[in-house]
Design an enzyme around this catalytic site. Structure first.
Site, short mmCIF file in Angstrom:
data_model
loop_
_atom_site.label_atom_id
_atom_site.label_comp_id
_atom_site.label_asym_id
_atom_site.label_seq_id
_atom_site.Cartn_x
_atom_site.Cartn_y
_atom_site.Cartn_z
N ARG A 197 -2.64 -2.07 -3.41
CA ARG A 197 -3.86 -1.33 -3.27
C ARG A 197 -3.79 -0.04 -4.27
NH1 ARG A 197 -5.10 3.22 1.11
NH2 ARG A 197 -7.34 3.44 0.71
N ARG A 253 -12.16 15.15 7.84
CA ARG A 253 -13.07 15.70 6.85
C ARG A 253 -14.40 16.04 7.28
NH1 ARG A 253 -11.49 10.15 4.15
NH2 ARG A 253 -9.25 10.79 3.53
N ASN A 296 0.89 -1.24 -0.10
CA ASN A 296 -0.07 -0.08 -0.05
C ASN A 296 0.92 1.19 0.09
OD1 ASN A 296 -1.87 1.90 0.54
ND2 ASN A 296 -2.70 0.95 2.34
N GLU A 330 -8.01 -5.66 4.99
CA GLU A 330 -8.10 -5.29 3.68
C GLU A 330 -6.89 -5.75 3.08
OE1 GLU A 330 -8.60 -1.24 5.64
OE2 GLU A 330 -9.27 -0.63 3.59
N HIS A 381 -13.16 2.48 0.38
CA HIS A 381 -12.97 1.29 1.42
C HIS A 381 -13.56 0.20 0.83
CE1 HIS A 381 -13.26 4.59 4.42
NE2 HIS A 381 -11.89 4.33 4.44
#
Ligand code: ADP
Length: 396
Positions: free
Chosen positions: A89, A239, A7, A382, A178
């Site tokens: 990823r 955010r 990643n 993940e 996601h």
């Protein structure tokens, strides 16, 4: 059969080496400060190993990872040839990628072509891919996209109510993120519930630094809260999530700032951090709230209220709800937030057992026996989804 999962970010690179014969993790770690100086954090059964090592670029970082994986002191394999494949990823696959893909020159070009949609993420993801090609020539590589799981969303869920020409011209639509996490927990949930995925309507709640919910009907994503970028939807660590779009222009005018600066405020200085003025981390918010900090309490109230509201919305969109899944840092660990969210949903038939809800670290149904809507906590994984997709695409 070993698969390396990568990643890659702009100045960091996370990795995991998995043995896909039994899906065990042999080693995991992080290269930080790439292009600045360089730091390795490496972890195996033997323990943790930290080192300051020069990492002028991602290729140098990958070379260090491979050397560490085969080193006599901290290694777990004898030769780098034992790594049969690499899974990457990749954040944005646009409308091009509806599933994971074997990386070819064409695929690299296609990832580059959608980079405008994720200018902070796709370019470093590509750098990671190229760095692996350089260090492991001939080893097949697979791209696993955060957006791919949501490509099953119907048009009514992904279209913005703006000029259709803008969608056609610039691909401005909702994509969602996601995806690997929502996929993992939505495939795990039917096992816990002992029912086939095709018969289940589930809302999966990925509550981490980034937050997104996904409506999963019959095993496929039919709606999700993030949009063209990860800024849409729930209130997150830093955010803002959903706001009146007119607020952006208003802030720019009132504060005399550029579009770039307004974007920075909404991405990096809003959410839990913005409301509380304390932190984006829920552990800090909890401590501050216990000490009487009203803004920290308000931030957590906004968070839970919005998560509950989105769950209600998705129950309506799917015309039913069998289970809610909590996952990621907050979803897996924050007992209080789960309780706050579930308190809003008793009318739907949510009823959690406080003792079960207090447990941590395992996949669990935390509902009371007669609760109509089941509430599950499932630790996400993940990296495992990336490794599984890599194995399956390559027929290993
Ligand atoms: P990322 O989106 O970066 O992968 P994570 O899924 O690791 O994020 O979630 C990180 C967030 O999880 C932290 O910012 C923190 O708010 C929250 N978190 C982690 N551990 C706990 C805990 N024990 N209790 C409450 N919140 C926690």
């Amino acid at each position: 059969m070993y698969v390396l999962v990568i990643n890659a970010g702009s100045s960091s690179l996370k990795y995991q080496l998995l043995n896909m014969t039994d899906e065990s993790v042999l080693a995991k770690g992080l290269c930080e400060r790439i292009g600045i100086d360089g730091r390795l954090v490496h972890e195996t059964d033997k323990g943790k190993h930290n080192a300051d090592l020069a990492m002028p670029d991602h290729a140098a970082a990958i070379a260090i990872v491979l050397d560490t994986l085969i080193s006599p002191d901290h290694g777990v394999i004898k030769s780098k040839d034992e790594v049969k494949a690499v899974g990457h990823r990749v954040v944005h696959g646009g409308e091009t990628f509806t599933a994971s893909a074997l990386i070819t020159d064409e695929v690299e070009k296609a990832i580059e072509a959608v980079s405008d949609l994720a200018p902070l993420h796709n370019p470093p993801n590509l750098t990671g891919i190229r760095a692996c090609k350089e260090n492991m020539p001939g080893v097949p590589q697979v791209a696993v996209f955060d957006t791919a799981f949501h490509q099953t969303m119907p048009e009514k869920a992904f279209l913005y109510a703006i000029d259709y020409e803008l969608y056609k011209k610039h691909k401005i639509r909702r994509y969602g993120f996601h995806g690997t996490s929502h996929k993992y927990v939505s495939e795990y949930a039917p096992k816990l519930l002992n029912k086939p995925a095709k018969d289940l309507k589930i809302v999966t709640c990925h509550l981490g630094n980034g937050v997104s919910l996904c409506a999963v009907d019959g095993g496929v994503s039919v709606d999700t809260s993030m949009g063209m970028t990860p800024l849409e939807g729930l209130a997150m660590g830093t955010r803002c999530g959903d706001i009146d779009p007119a607020v952006v222009q208003y802030i720019m005018e009132k504060e005399s700032i550029s579009a770039q600066e307004a974007g920075d405020i909404l991405n990096k200085k809003s959410g839990m951090l913005g409301i509380s003025g304390v932190s984006s981390d829920f552990r800090d918010l909890f401590t501050a709230s216990c000490d009487g900090n009203k803004r920290a309490s308000a931030a957590m109230d906004v968070f839970a209220y919005r998560v509950a509201g989105y769950i209600g919305r998705y129950a309506a969109c799917m015309n039913g709800l069998d289970a809610i899944v909590f996952t990621a840092g907050i979803g897996e660990n924050d007992v209080g937030i789960r309780e706050k969210v579930c308190d809003y949903l008793t009318w739907f038939g949510v009823d959690i057992d406080p003792a079960l809800n207090g447990k941590r670290g395992q996949a669990l149904d935390v509902s009371k026996p007669n609760a109509k809507v089941r509430v599950l906590v499932i630790p996400t994984n993940e990296e495992l989804v990336i490794a599984r997709d890599t194995k399956s695409i390559l027929n290993l």
